[in-house]
Design an enzyme around this catalytic site. Structure first.
Site, PDB file in Angstrom:
ATOM      1  N   GLU A 117       0.881  -1.167   0.000  1.00 50.06           N
ATOM      2  CA  GLU A 117       0.000   0.000   0.000  1.00 50.06           C
ATOM      3  C   GLU A 117       0.914   1.210   0.000  1.00 50.06           C
ATOM      4  O   GLU A 117       1.667   1.420   0.942  1.00 50.06           O
ATOM      5  CB  GLU A 117      -0.921  -0.037   1.218  1.00 50.06           C
ATOM      6  CG  GLU A 117      -2.129   0.875   1.084  1.00 50.06           C
ATOM      7  CD  GLU A 117      -1.795   2.322   1.367  1.00 50.06           C
ATOM      8  OE1 GLU A 117      -1.652   3.094   0.376  1.00 50.06           O
ATOM      9  OE2 GLU A 117      -1.642   2.682   2.532  1.00 50.06           O
ATOM     10  N   CYS A 134      -2.480   8.116   3.880  1.00 49.47           N
ATOM     11  CA  CYS A 134      -2.479   7.809   2.456  1.00 49.47           C
ATOM     12  C   CYS A 134      -3.847   8.075   1.850  1.00 49.47           C
ATOM     13  O   CYS A 134      -3.974   8.271   0.650  1.00 49.47           O
ATOM     14  CB  CYS A 134      -2.043   6.368   2.221  1.00 49.47           C
ATOM     15  SG  CYS A 134      -2.871   5.185   3.283  1.00 49.47           S
TER      16      CYS A 134
END
Length: 522
Positions: free
Chosen positions: A294, A328
């Site tokens: 990720e 994020c």
């Protein structure tokens, strides 16, 4: 015969309401207790050995840089090899432990963490700079991961995730999910409990052994989690704790021929390097390594002229400045239809100006960014942004003995501008004007990333179009674009946001296992 404990269906851990005086005082007491524990020395943990090394990582409070959170021993190549050999040896026994028994360790850990919720949150406040609500949500998500993945392992052990296998007369066909081997977990600073714990226990409950390399800025929180897993009786060698340099420890283990998989959360640059280094088959390597990555995002909130503009503005500000934009999933850009652009910009600016900046322990809305390197990067982007748009508020460092930056809003930014395209990972919001709602969606999609997004509208046809055409892993309608909940919002994105591994989803554990068909003639 092993007794199987029956557990209630999964429910998300509730967030703490700190407006209630009882909860507020409980958090104050936990902060005071943890403060007395700061400054401890933490060892590496390899098998049943606790190893103190001369070289240490000194973890500091980003909101008060004179305060030491702890001193953590650092690994090197020799200790990384030692950890690998320990993990390989332990894997031979751990993979044979029945899934229900592996799951029980997670249930016990979740229960203990729930009992000490405010203490874990306090470490997050001190070491990562989260305010109370952000820290509480991080701890709650860690508990959710423990509970959810424990149940998922039990489910996968009992039934195929696929449709039942075709029944062929004279055959017995079964499929099972077996562990991969030794995995390297490289966790981030921004969710140093939830993501660190979630990626670690997903691998462990699936029957793998793990070498955990936590983020350099938040190793104490990881050490506290390792202590918790030891307390619940997890066998030594299943979880090995190895902070250290990215080259000496990280790359050495990524390239190691015995590494079976790497679970990484962090920057695009590091994620791409891991993907590249892991792809090379080393001498003696028997498999292609699996990479679960990720890698961030350039997420956005789209607002059309039919939307509830007050709600949209609130969602933009919450998405952009929660945990100082160090997510994020952070909505670091907003794309607003021209006819309501000025009105939304004004609302966003006023809401941002009302945000207070200060010590996380005192529960200010906005705290520090994680370190000086981040300050330098963010301030550099702010200077770029001043040339690419109109600075409306913020743009400077703030007072305080820490890494504080004002929440910054820059308007009238072109879609191809750097602050619209590049991940900043700080409290910086770019606002762009779109000709209409379809143009806004095109601007949203014009990025290398594809993690989260939000669309604000009251028009159902447009919403349906957005659901089909906004290209991101997690799309939210009339909501902020942060705050995914385990089980409800499986999390992971497209393109340069990573490998679309849906953490907190019903297929996530498959990434840590391999399917074996067993077909027998009757």
């Amino acid at each position: 015969m092993t007794t199987v404990t029956q557990h209630a269906p999964f429910k998300n851990e509730p967030f703490t309401n700190f407006t209630l005086e009882e909860n507020k005082q409980s958090m104050v007491a936990a902060l005071a207790k943890v403060k007395t524990e700061l400054g401890r020395k933490y060892p590496l943990v390899i098998g049943n050995e606790k190893l103190f090394t001369e070289e240490q990582t000194i973890s500091i409070n980003p909101g008060n840089v004179d305060e030491v959170i702890g001193s953590v021993s650092k690994g090197n190549k020799e200790l990384a090899e030692k950890a690998m050999q320990e993990a390989l040896k332990t894997f031979e026994t751990w993979k044979k432990v029945v899934p229900t028994e592996r799951a029980e360790y997670l249930f016990k850990a979740a229960n203990l963490m729930r009992q000490r919720k405010h203490e874990f949150s306090s470490y997050l406040v001190y070491e990562s700079g989260k305010n109370w609500a952000e820290a509480d949500a991080d701890t709650a998500e860690a508990i959710d991961f423990l509970e959810f993945y424990a149940r998922e392992m039990i489910r996968l052990s009992e039934t195929s995730i696929l449709q039942p296998l075709v029944n062929i007369e004279g055959e017995d066909n079964q499929i099972s999910y077996i562990p991969l081997g030794v995995g390297i977990v490289i966790s981030p600073f921004n969710f140093p409990l939830a993501i660190m714990a979630g990626t670690t226990v997903a691998a462990i409950v699936s029957g793998n052994t793990v070498i955990l390399k936590p983020a350099d800025a938040t190793p104490v929180i990881a050490a506290k989690f390792v202590e918790l897993m030891e307390e619940v009786g997890l066998p030594s060698g299943v979880l090995n704790y190895l902070p250290g340099d990215g080259i000496d420890v990280g790359e050495y283990l990524v390239e190691h021929p015995s590494t079976r998989f790497i679970s990484f959360t962090g920057s695009r640059a590091v994620g791409c390097r891991i993907y590249e280094r892991a792809s090379k088959v080393q001498p003696g390597q028997l498999w292609l390594k699996r990479v679960i990555a990720e890698m961030g995002g350039k997420d956005g909130v789209v607002v059309d002229e039919t939307a509830d503009l007050d709600a949209a503005a609130a969602a933009i500000v919450a998405s952009a400045f929660g945990f100082q934009g160090q997510k994020c999933s952070a909505g670091s850009r907003a794309i607003i239809v021209e006819s309501v652009y000025d009105e939304v910009v004004e609302k966003v600016t006023e809401l941002t100006k009302n945000l207070t900046v200060g010590l996380p322990a005192e529960n200010f809305a906005v705290g520090p960014v994680i370190d000086q390197k981040s300050v330098d990067k963010i301030m550099g982007y702010i200077e770029i942004g001043k040339t690419e748009g109109r600075l409306l508020t913020g743009g400077s460092r703030t007072e305080g003995n820490g890494f504080y930056i004002e929440p910054t809003v820059i308007a009238d930014v072109q879609p191809k501008a750097r602050i619209m395209q590049e991940e900043i990972f700080g409290p910086v919001l770019a606002l762009a004007k779109a000709a209409d709602w379809q143009d806004a969606i095109e601007i949203f999609n014009d990025t290398d990333y594809g993690l989260t997004g939000a669309y604000h509208s009251k028009n159902e046809e447009r919403i349906q179009y957005a659901l089909e055409n906004m290209h991101c892993g997690n799309l939210y309608i009339n909501k902020k674009c942060t705050g995914a909940l385990v089980g409800a919002h499986p999390f992971g994105g497209f393109n340069m946001s990573g490998t679309d591994s849906k953490a907190g989803g019903y297929d996530y554990l498959l990434l840590f296992t391999q399917a074996k068909l067993k077909s027998r003639k009757l």
